[in-house]
Write a protein that holds these residues in place. Structure first.
Motif, PDB file in Angstrom:
ATOM      1  N   GLU A  48      -1.694   8.243   4.681  1.00  0.00           N
ATOM      2  CA  GLU A  48      -1.900   8.158   6.135  1.00  0.00           C
ATOM      3  C   GLU A  48      -3.069   9.060   6.533  1.00  0.00           C
ATOM      4  OE1 GLU A  48      -0.306   6.839   8.921  1.00  0.00           O
ATOM      5  OE2 GLU A  48       1.612   6.115   8.177  1.00  0.00           O
ATOM      6  N   GLU A  49      -3.036  10.263   5.974  1.00  0.00           N
ATOM      7  CA  GLU A  49      -4.002  11.289   6.350  1.00  0.00           C
ATOM      8  C   GLU A  49      -5.431  10.851   6.030  1.00  0.00           C
ATOM      9  OE1 GLU A  49      -2.751  15.379   5.676  1.00  0.00           O
ATOM     10  OE2 GLU A  49      -4.558  15.627   4.496  1.00  0.00           O
ATOM     11  N   ARG A  50      -5.579  10.131   4.943  1.00  0.00           N
ATOM     12  CA  ARG A  50      -6.911   9.689   4.552  1.00  0.00           C
ATOM     13  C   ARG A  50      -7.221   8.287   5.063  1.00  0.00           C
ATOM     14  NH1 ARG A  50      -5.235  12.284  -0.323  1.00  0.00           N
ATOM     15  NH2 ARG A  50      -5.089  10.355  -1.500  1.00  0.00           N
ATOM     16  N   GLY A  51      -6.334   7.754   5.908  1.00  0.00           N
ATOM     17  CA  GLY A  51      -6.688   6.526   6.614  1.00  0.00           C
ATOM     18  C   GLY A  51      -6.299   5.242   5.912  1.00  0.00           C
ATOM     19  N   GLN A  52      -5.053   5.134   5.510  1.00  0.00           N
ATOM     20  CA  GLN A  52      -4.595   3.908   4.857  1.00  0.00           C
ATOM     21  C   GLN A  52      -4.837   2.677   5.754  1.00  0.00           C
ATOM     22  OE1 GLN A  52      -4.235   2.513   2.037  1.00  0.00           O
ATOM     23  NE2 GLN A  52      -2.335   3.390   1.276  1.00  0.00           N
ATOM     24  N   ALA A  53      -4.515   2.801   7.020  1.00  0.00           N
ATOM     25  CA  ALA A  53      -4.679   1.661   7.931  1.00  0.00           C
ATOM     26  C   ALA A  53      -6.152   1.283   8.047  1.00  0.00           C
ATOM     27  CB  ALA A  53      -4.106   2.000   9.314  1.00  0.00           C
ATOM     28  N   ASN A  54      -6.996   2.275   8.199  1.00  0.00           N
ATOM     29  CA  ASN A  54      -8.430   2.012   8.286  1.00  0.00           C
ATOM     30  C   ASN A  54      -8.958   1.363   7.013  1.00  0.00           C
ATOM     31  OD1 ASN A  54     -11.083   3.326   7.099  1.00  0.00           O
ATOM     32  ND2 ASN A  54     -11.455   2.950   9.270  1.00  0.00           N
ATOM     33  N   ILE A 109      -7.416  -0.467   4.753  1.00  0.00           N
ATOM     34  CA  ILE A 109      -6.991  -1.866   4.637  1.00  0.00           C
ATOM     35  C   ILE A 109      -7.761  -2.726   5.636  1.00  0.00           C
ATOM     36  CG2 ILE A 109      -5.026  -3.422   5.005  1.00  0.00           C
ATOM     37  CD1 ILE A 109      -3.239  -1.128   3.920  1.00  0.00           C
ATOM     38  N   ALA A 110      -7.863  -2.239   6.857  1.00  0.00           N
ATOM     39  CA  ALA A 110      -8.553  -3.005   7.896  1.00  0.00           C
ATOM     40  C   ALA A 110     -10.013  -3.272   7.522  1.00  0.00           C
ATOM     41  CB  ALA A 110      -8.474  -2.267   9.235  1.00  0.00           C
ATOM     42  N   PRO A 129       2.680   4.343   1.109  1.00  0.00           N
ATOM     43  CA  PRO A 129       3.014   4.747   2.476  1.00  0.00           C
ATOM     44  C   PRO A 129       3.134   6.254   2.683  1.00  0.00           C
ATOM     45  CG  PRO A 129       5.004   4.167   1.308  1.00  0.00           C
ATOM     46  CD  PRO A 129       3.878   4.146   0.299  1.00  0.00           C
ATOM     47  N   ARG A 165       2.435  10.343   3.216  1.00  0.00           N
ATOM     48  CA  ARG A 165       1.678  11.070   4.222  1.00  0.00           C
ATOM     49  C   ARG A 165       0.210  11.274   3.841  1.00  0.00           C
ATOM     50  NH1 ARG A 165       2.843  16.264   7.942  1.00  0.00           N
ATOM     51  NH2 ARG A 165       0.668  16.606   8.448  1.00  0.00           N
ATOM     52  N   ALA A 178       0.845  -1.192   0.000  1.00  0.00           N
ATOM     53  CA  ALA A 178       0.000   0.000   0.000  1.00  0.00           C
ATOM     54  C   ALA A 178       0.882   1.244   0.000  1.00  0.00           C
ATOM     55  CB  ALA A 178      -0.905  -0.009   1.235  1.00  0.00           C
TER      56      ALA A 178
END
Ligand SMILES: [Zn+2]
Ligand SMILES: [Zn+2]
Lengths: 292, 305, 292, 305
Positions: free
Chosen positions: C126-132, C134-135, C121, C123, C119
């Motif tokens: 991150e700001e738009r919620g990469q972790a969220n 994917i989860a 990486p 900024r 994915a």
């Protein structure tokens, strides 16, 4: 229905608009404080941001957990900048949507408080899908599997209001308004003069009494004489009584019944005539204009 | 009694409004985008797409019906007529008068035409906005016809195609018009329950309370190239007089770029795209064409008669 | 399982990494062209944007409608800029999520094609919620009510791959890799030298044969001798045969059965020992360290 | 045998790790954020929050257990020990050796402690990462213990609290560690099916494959002030040696501002917040405390013995 018979009954539609917009009126968080216990505010849409123009969270009401979602205006310039004057951006509606789904997952009845001039119309909101965000909220509420009570506590401004307003019970505070377009907007188009807003306000039938008479508001909640802002505690308590009563009714029903009633409630909204082809001189039995 | 401008299997054939005098082919029309003068016949042959600048001119419902197989359309709910629930009067005009004048001018009751038809033999329900009728604005009749179209699609287990060109809610019906957003959405839950798709076509212009409800949650959203599409500004656009034009960014292409539209499809490709989508949605759930329930056919005959 | 017995069997893990990354390999849209008919690409997450690093849409496969979702790399610099080298941003995963739900709504089996370094990486992601993002994709796939077949066609890069990779059948092309971290990343940490990537590639057991032996890949799809890029049509046809076979198996089952098997499939992944307290000298029957 | 640093009903009391020698109160500790020297006792009394700069120091699992009612915790699955599924060896060290050394140093098997307990009398399941164990990285044991914690919560119909401080997946277990993201998510579907909440606490640091799976889809997400939280950089952060530090923007406050965290809660308020949430989730579905199924108590005793 609780109908007021205070002196405010002689107010004009435009007077009501002023009262509905009074910044000293009880706002959503005032309602929550007066109505509920154990409020825990939840933040964020888990997509983009947290919009302070919509607040939400869980609380208990008569020992039952409920989900609260409401527009939040400020009382002064600083607060109103922070709250964006109660005009949500897409992330506000997506937070609302998340809380709707949360309520559904855990079976919490949903209490919505409507108080917005409308959804934010700026370019950034368009860019992030204001229309989509509102549409998804409306769609979600149509068959959300928990009881929903929406109360218009101030301004019910068009789609931005309806986005958290599809409900089993639609209540309006006595001096609240609900309108498809602001009186100023309507006046500037149809009167060609925004100053004719008082006329437009009357013509559009936007007061609680009007909307109730049109069959769209289920009940009007009496306010203290002089308006809700003159005695916030009394106004909130007046609303609380009505909301508690409707919540009790709704939670007694099976959710399938609630959903069927919700469907019928909205299905029935609209005024039109049927079978009047004669109006254009077309007789029954004649081919229809667009059968090809 | 019926005339077809053109028959092209690959795209579609606009159908002339009945009783309308056919426009002679040797007349000129001016493209509203590039101001080019175009032969009427050339414009008709190109499905009202400007041959010079590709601007997609607005179509009225009877022209959109050319998307369907020839002769397949059966109109429904043509007997719904607007009321004046608020007794709305402004100095400009009374709503009742505006309705009557528009009806007389256009020869139709309100801003939506709906019914059933087929594309390449596959049945579907459809509902089409008419922007020429008070800016395609959404009042009670619009809401009821869309609602019935969705309910009919659900009952017959057919896909629903909506063609949406509208300025938004009809302010002369006040909060009743606003509530049509919820009403139509309600009906769409029935369509979803029978696993039939709602395909929304966004055409120029599509704004306000219309964009902010059922088309934006469609299963497939198709926009026409260059169409003005947006949320704000609707109330103004919906009225023919005064008011600012849509902002530059409120276009089909902008909506596509920002992820709100599945595809921007030139008019010439539209029928083929719809046909393919109907094939895809029909491949599993429908073996061949769904059949009409006899009771419903009867209702249709009654409603249509 | 289809196992290849071509000359590529003698390749090292690092050789496979090079093959998996070869830009001339068949990418998702090549797979779709070779496998399906009537493909209609769908775009956008209905939230923020349309990410070209993930493609998706509906198509028919043996007369059945399926939903396709896959990473999409380019073949040259220009394409790779447009496709962001197959590294999705949050809107890519949210498009995938939307298509997952679409597939579920209409009962279309889901075919995913994995081919990403990972994915994005940066900024902004991150700001738009990469972790969220994917989860949510992973969570959605765990109980999506349609059969899912995921095929690693090139690089299976960590969470960015798994986000579209939770499946009833996990297939790998013979020269594909699946890794929790890039060999270079692993080498730079544990070898203190990114140039030791070949050693890290071997140690992490990332080849199709390894992942199959570990019980995570259900089958390995043979590639033409020399690798898939030497004969795209043959490679796609080889994959198509295996995918069709598994799809046929899966569509024969009740969805409840499929979901139960999917649960068990993932529930069983992990290698550990039980009841070895003696390792630290704790005897059975002794109080546990953290009972308070 | 057990010592409690402090008992404060309103917040919580860190519990000392058994066998660990108690640190004398008159020692000094240095705040890693502001470098201030702080009396050990003062640090303990403030739940390891720096009295000068409010930096929240990391807690190990036995300290987190102080969130629970005194004596209520029962550990589960303590008998799970890591394997070395890949036979992973790098010049730096063999994974098997690293495991053994870490186990001997910390006196525990792997990076997660899990079990059941109560807060203000309300039962819950919980699982706590230990960042001090190979960066709290997620391997097979981590995955299995989280999965069992979720399954246990589902079976007993209890809320699940996860406390997540981890660098991400454990690369020495290769793709098996990656798959733990899916495995834990699977188990959470069972919790959702019984309408019990997953409350995720994000503590410093929370990165990579951990953040990108179960905590980010929790029903309620709480972050500790100043915690480093992010997606990228995880693989580096997860290792103690080398590598860049988290970027400035990867903080609890940034996550909150961008809508991914419900609340940023100071440690002193944490127990009260959790208690209130348990009340809210318990008000409707559970009249009073849920009771244990007898069969499960037996299993617990066996597993715990
Ligand atoms: Zn032109
Ligand atoms: Zn400090």
């Amino acid at each position: 229905m609780t109908t007021s018979d205070t002196s405010t009954e002689t107010l004009t539609a435009w007077d009501r608009v002023q009262l509905a917009r009074n910044v000293q009126r009880p706002h959503t968080l005032d309602m929550v404080r007066g109505l509920c216990e154990h409020f825990v505010e939840l933040h964020g849409d888990r997509r983009f941001g947290d919009d302070a123009a919509i607040v939400g969270g869980m609380a208990t009401l008569q020992g039952r957990t409920v989900m609260i979602v409401g527009h939040q205006k400020g009382r002064n310039a600083r607060e109103n900048v922070q709250r964006h004057f109660g005009m949500p951006r897409p992330e506000g509606y997506r937070k609302a949507l998340r809380l709707f789904r949360h309520a559904e997952k855990f079976g919490f009845p949903l209490l919505c408080f409507i108080d917005t001039p409308g959804a934010d119309p700026e370019r950034e909101s368009e860019e992030r899908g204001q229309a989509n965000a509102i549409a998804e909220c409306i769609m979600a509420m149509t068959n959300l599997r928990v009881p929903i009570i929406a109360t218009v506590i101030g301004e019910g401004g068009s789609g931005g209001a309806l986005a958290i307003g599809v409900a089993d019970r639609m209540l309006m505070m006595e001096n609240a308004i609900y309108s498809v377009i602001s009186p100023e907007g309507c006046a500037s188009i149809l009167w060609r003069d925004a100053a004719k807003a008082p006329d437009a306000a009357r013509a559009m039938r936007i007061t609680a009494a009007d909307v109730h008479e049109l069959g769209i508001a289920d009940a009007v909640i009496a306010e203290p004489a002089g308006g809700a802002h003159t005695d916030i505690a009394a106004a909130v308590e007046s609303a609380a009584l009505v909301i508690r009563e409707h919540l009790e009714q709704l939670t007694g029903d099976e959710i399938a019944t609630t959903l069927a009633c919700r469907y019928q409630k909205y299905r029935a909204i609209g005024r039109f005539h049927e079978r009047q082809q004669a109006l254009l001189g077309v007789q029954a039995g004649e081919p229809l204009p667009f059968v090809v | 009694m019926k005339e077809f401008f053109r028959r092209n299997k690959k795209s579609f054939a606009p159908v002339q409004r009945e009783g309308e005098s056919q426009i002679p082919d040797n007349l000129w029309a001016k493209c509203p985008a590039c101001r080019e003068l175009i032969y009427q016949k050339q414009l008709t042959d190109s499905l009202k797409v400007c041959p010079k600048c590709s601007h997609h001119l607005r179509l009225v419902p009877h022209e959109w019906l050319g998307l369907l197989d020839h002769g397949s359309f059966v109109e429904h709910d043509a007997d719904l007529w607007p009321a004046d629930p608020l007794g709305f009067v402004s100095p400009k005009e009374a709503y009742a008068d505006k309705l009557r004048l528009t009806q007389e001018k256009l020869g139709q009751a309100d801003a939506v035409i709906s019914g059933l038809g087929t594309i390449d033999g596959r049945r579907l329900a459809l509902a089409i906005c008419d922007f020429s009728f008070i800016g395609g604005s959404m009042g009670s009749v619009y809401g009821e016809k869309m609602t019935r179209a969705a309910e009919r699609a659900a009952e017959l287990e057919l896909p629903l195609l909506t063609i949406n060109g509208s300025g938004g809610a009809r302010m002369q019906e006040g909060v009743i018009s606003l509530m049509q957003m919820a009403k139509i959405s309600m009906a769409l839950t029935r369509l979803a329950a029978v696993q039939q798709p709602h395909i929304a076509l966004l055409v120029d212009p599509c704004f306000g309370g219309v964009l902010a409800s059922y088309p934006s949650v469609a299963d497939i959203i198709i926009a026409e190239p260059g169409a003005n599409i947006g949320f704000a500004g609707s109330r103004v656009v919906s009225q023919t007089i005064g008011g600012k034009m849509p902002a530059k960014h409120q276009t089909a292409e902008y909506m596509f770029e920002h992820g709100f539209v599945d595809m921007v499809t030139p008019r010439a490709d539209l029928r083929a795209t719809l046909s393919r989508l109907l094939t895809l949605y029909g491949a599993q759930t429908n073996a061949g064409l769904p059949r009409l329930d006899a009771r419903l056919i009867e209702q249709e005959v009654r409603a249509g008669g």
